[in-house]
Design an enzyme around this catalytic site. Structure first.
Site, short mmCIF file in Angstrom:
data_model
loop_
_atom_site.label_atom_id
_atom_site.label_comp_id
_atom_site.label_asym_id
_atom_site.label_seq_id
_atom_site.Cartn_x
_atom_site.Cartn_y
_atom_site.Cartn_z
N CYS A 2 -13.37 0.15 7.84
CA CYS A 2 -12.26 -0.22 6.78
C CYS A 2 -12.29 0.80 5.77
O CYS A 2 -13.36 1.02 4.89
CB CYS A 2 -12.57 -1.63 6.50
SG CYS A 2 -12.98 -2.76 7.66
N SER A 3 -11.00 0.79 5.19
CA SER A 3 -10.91 1.30 3.65
C SER A 3 -11.61 0.18 2.87
O SER A 3 -11.58 -0.83 3.21
CB SER A 3 -9.51 1.67 3.32
OG SER A 3 -8.87 0.63 3.43
N CYS A 22 0.84 -1.20 -0.12
CA CYS A 22 -0.12 -0.13 -0.06
C CYS A 22 0.82 1.18 0.03
O CYS A 22 0.29 2.37 -0.13
CB CYS A 22 -0.80 0.18 1.19
SG CYS A 22 -2.16 -1.31 1.14
N HIS A 41 -9.26 3.05 -1.58
CA HIS A 41 -7.74 2.83 -1.55
C HIS A 41 -7.49 1.84 -2.39
O HIS A 41 -7.33 0.70 -2.48
CB HIS A 41 -7.73 2.13 0.00
CG HIS A 41 -6.44 1.88 0.27
ND1 HIS A 41 -5.19 2.36 -0.18
CD2 HIS A 41 -5.91 0.78 1.10
CE1 HIS A 41 -4.17 1.94 0.23
NE2 HIS A 41 -4.44 0.88 0.97
N LYS A 73 -10.49 5.87 3.78
CA LYS A 73 -11.82 5.29 4.20
C LYS A 73 -13.03 5.76 3.38
O LYS A 73 -13.58 5.08 2.85
CB LYS A 73 -12.03 5.86 5.73
CG LYS A 73 -13.48 5.60 6.17
CD LYS A 73 -13.74 4.29 6.07
CE LYS A 73 -15.14 3.85 6.26
NZ LYS A 73 -15.65 3.71 4.71
N1 COA Z 1 -16.83 1.51 3.38
C1 COA Z 1 -17.95 1.86 3.16
N2 COA Z 1 -18.71 1.13 2.23
C2 COA Z 1 -18.29 -0.03 2.02
C3 COA Z 1 -17.15 -0.50 2.17
C4 COA Z 1 -16.22 0.52 3.12
N3 COA Z 1 -15.03 0.08 3.33
N4 COA Z 1 -16.83 -1.71 1.53
C5 COA Z 1 -17.81 -1.68 1.08
N5 COA Z 1 -18.67 -0.73 1.07
C6 COA Z 1 -20.16 -0.93 0.81
C7 COA Z 1 -20.22 -1.32 -0.59
O1 COA Z 1 -20.47 -0.35 -1.39
C8 COA Z 1 -21.78 -2.07 -0.70
O2 COA Z 1 -22.66 -0.82 -0.65
P1 COA Z 1 -23.99 -1.21 -1.52
O3 COA Z 1 -24.69 -2.65 -0.98
O4 COA Z 1 -24.76 0.31 -1.26
O5 COA Z 1 -23.63 -1.61 -2.85
C9 COA Z 1 -21.87 -2.71 0.64
O6 COA Z 1 -20.90 -1.90 1.50
C10 COA Z 1 -21.34 -4.07 0.75
O7 COA Z 1 -20.14 -4.11 0.01
P2 COA Z 1 -19.31 -5.47 -0.42
O8 COA Z 1 -18.38 -5.21 -1.38
O9 COA Z 1 -20.28 -6.67 -0.50
O10 COA Z 1 -18.58 -5.48 1.12
P3 COA Z 1 -17.55 -6.55 1.38
O11 COA Z 1 -18.23 -7.15 2.78
O12 COA Z 1 -17.20 -7.62 0.51
O13 COA Z 1 -16.26 -5.81 1.58
C11 COA Z 1 -14.73 -4.94 3.39
C12 COA Z 1 -15.88 -4.97 3.00
C13 COA Z 1 -14.65 -3.96 4.62
C14 COA Z 1 -14.12 -6.42 3.95
C15 COA Z 1 -13.69 -4.74 2.10
O14 COA Z 1 -14.05 -3.46 1.99
C16 COA Z 1 -12.22 -4.94 2.66
O15 COA Z 1 -11.94 -5.69 2.76
N6 COA Z 1 -11.64 -3.80 3.15
C17 COA Z 1 -10.27 -3.68 3.38
C18 COA Z 1 -9.37 -3.78 2.25
C19 COA Z 1 -7.94 -3.58 2.88
O16 COA Z 1 -7.51 -4.72 3.53
N7 COA Z 1 -7.07 -2.98 2.15
C20 COA Z 1 -5.62 -2.91 2.67
C21 COA Z 1 -5.39 -2.11 3.80
S1 COA Z 1 -3.80 -2.38 4.48
#
Ligand code: COA
Length: 373
Positions: free
Chosen positions: A208-209, A85, A323, A319
């Site tokens: 979470c981002s 990242c 990202h 956030k």
């Molecule tokens: N913030 C806000 N909204 C989010 C979001 C977030 N981080 N992630 C997903 N959403 C929203 C989506 O737009 C979707 O909205 P909708 O239903 O209105 O379309 C809903 O939440 C569900 O999205 P989905 O893609 O099914 O979520 P998910 O459960 O598959 O993933 C996380 C959510 C948090 C697990 C995923 O965003 C993630 O893994 N984040 C971390 C990424 C990471 O590790 N990066 C490296 C950092 S070191």
């Protein structure tokens, strides 16, 4: 810095879920927009550095230096850097080294990632490439899981409450309302943050981002001038695995990089007017404020409980902006430069890390409105 390096061009795509755009298209959009904003032509670019983490595993594309070089009529030499990242800021750091050495005079840096083509499971596994594949991943850890442990430990040590942590993402979402490039431009109340689905206890969805597509580009030059210059570019590394760390609630690479950056720019924390910090998870923002020297250990949350003069993630941060991992470090530098030009203040800081703070890169930007008038 050994040479005067100006930030002469900036450009980015909106971050988000871009089903209809390829990785190439995202790179092209960001590069075109950076070139259009610069006081020179594409032909002045004598080197390109591309930042990317995931293109082989998610997009079936390696050799991204050549991808970017193909966009310019004279195909300048190009290379790709990867530091998870922190890839974007490491690319800028590498560009600074090239410019300082005199090997190049004008360097295009572009970071891009197209993550949403992969399933959630695939992207979570691919992102774990940023951690230790022999110590962290075999334990079943994911990045939300690792930062969940960090958050739980921080709560244990300092008494941070869930209600306090809600303030971090709420502030970043609120800031993103003003940012047309942000992935999520909705206001989120602290209550909504605290009521969102659990991802890795105590972290919830809105801590979470997100997973994002996007690209960001900038042009750095020792030949052409602008009111914004790179006053410091420093990077530091720590152990790859969190299992080798003596503490979980502070990242040594951030502390080291910021100290060296402040020394290089010859400023102190009180000179910094704008900060874009690496809030991959809400707890990371709290810890970053402490490690960067803006708060005492255990006190980082105070920045979100009060309205301080220094702006923190005025863009919306990772956030709310999204990202797309290798684009983030460049996008932070773009944001700090915009903030300095809008406020007329002199110094801003961009803090970007990869893994669990294993690679950290800190840039300090200096704005001198009248220097090149
Ligand atoms: N913030 C806000 N909204 C989010 C979001 C977030 N981080 N992630 C997903 N959403 C929203 C989506 O737009 C979707 O909205 P909708 O239903 O209105 O379309 C809903 O939440 C569900 O999205 P989905 O893609 O099914 O979520 P998910 O459960 O598959 O993933 C996380 C959510 C948090 C697990 C995923 O965003 C993630 O893994 N984040 C971390 C990424 C990471 O590790 N990066 C490296 C950092 S070191």
């Amino acid at each position: 810095m050994q040479k005067d390096i100006s930030l002469i061009g900036i450009g980015q795509t909106k971050f988000g879920e871009w089903w209809g755009k390829s990785l190439f298209t995202l790179v092209e959009e960001a590069v075109d927009s950076a070139i259009q904003s610069a006081p020179c032509s594409a032909l002045d670019i004598d080197f390109i550095i591309v930042a990317n983490m995931l293109a082989e595993s998610v997009n079936g594309q390696a050799h991204l230096g050549a991808v970017a070089s193909s966009l310019l009529p004279h195909h300048p030499p190009a290379l790709r850097v990867e530091a998870a990242c922190a890839s974007g800021s490491i690319a800028v750091h590498t560009a600074c080294a090239l410019l300082e050495s005199g090997r190049a005079e004008t360097v295009l840096v572009v970071g891009a990632e197209k993550m949403t083509d992969a399933s959630g499971d695939e992207i979570t596994t691919a992102l774990m490439g940023a951690a230790d594949s022999e110590k962290d991943a075999p334990c079943g850890l994911t990045f939300p899981g690792i930062f969940g442990l960090v958050a739980r430990r921080y709560m244990h040590e300092y008494g941070l409450t869930r209600e306090q942590l809600n303030l971090v993402s709420a502030r970043h979402h609120c800031n993103a309302l003003k940012n047309p490039f942000a992935q999520f431009r909705q206001e989120m109340t602290p209550e909504q943050i605290g009521a969102s689905a659990i991802v890795a206890d105590p972290l919830r969805l809105l801590d979470c981002s997100p997973v994002s597509d996007g690209a960001a580009a900038c042009i750095l030059s020792t030949k052409h001038r602008s009111p914004v210059r790179i006053a410091a570019s420093q990077t530091s590394t720590d152990t790859l695995s969190i299992t080798d760390r003596p503490v979980l609630t502070s990242f040594a690479a951030t502390k080291d990089a910021v100290q060296r950056a402040l020394d290089e720019a010859d400023v102190s924390t009180s000179d910094i007017a704008h900060v874009e910090l690496h809030d991959c998870f809400s707890i990371a923002a709290v810890i970053a404020l402490e490690d960067l020297g803006f708060a005492e250990p255990g006190e980082g949350i105070r920045w979100y409980e009060r309205n301080e003069a220094m702006s923190v993630n005025a863009s919306g941060g990772l956030k709310a902006c999204g990202h797309p991992v290798a684009a983030t470090g460049i996008k932070q530098i773009i944001d700090v430069s915009k903030q300095l030009q809008a406020s007329g203040k002199h110094f801003g800081l961009a803090h970007n890390f990869g893994g669990v703070g294993a690679t950290c890169c800190v840039h300090i930007l200096q704005h001198s409105p009248h220097a090149y008038a």
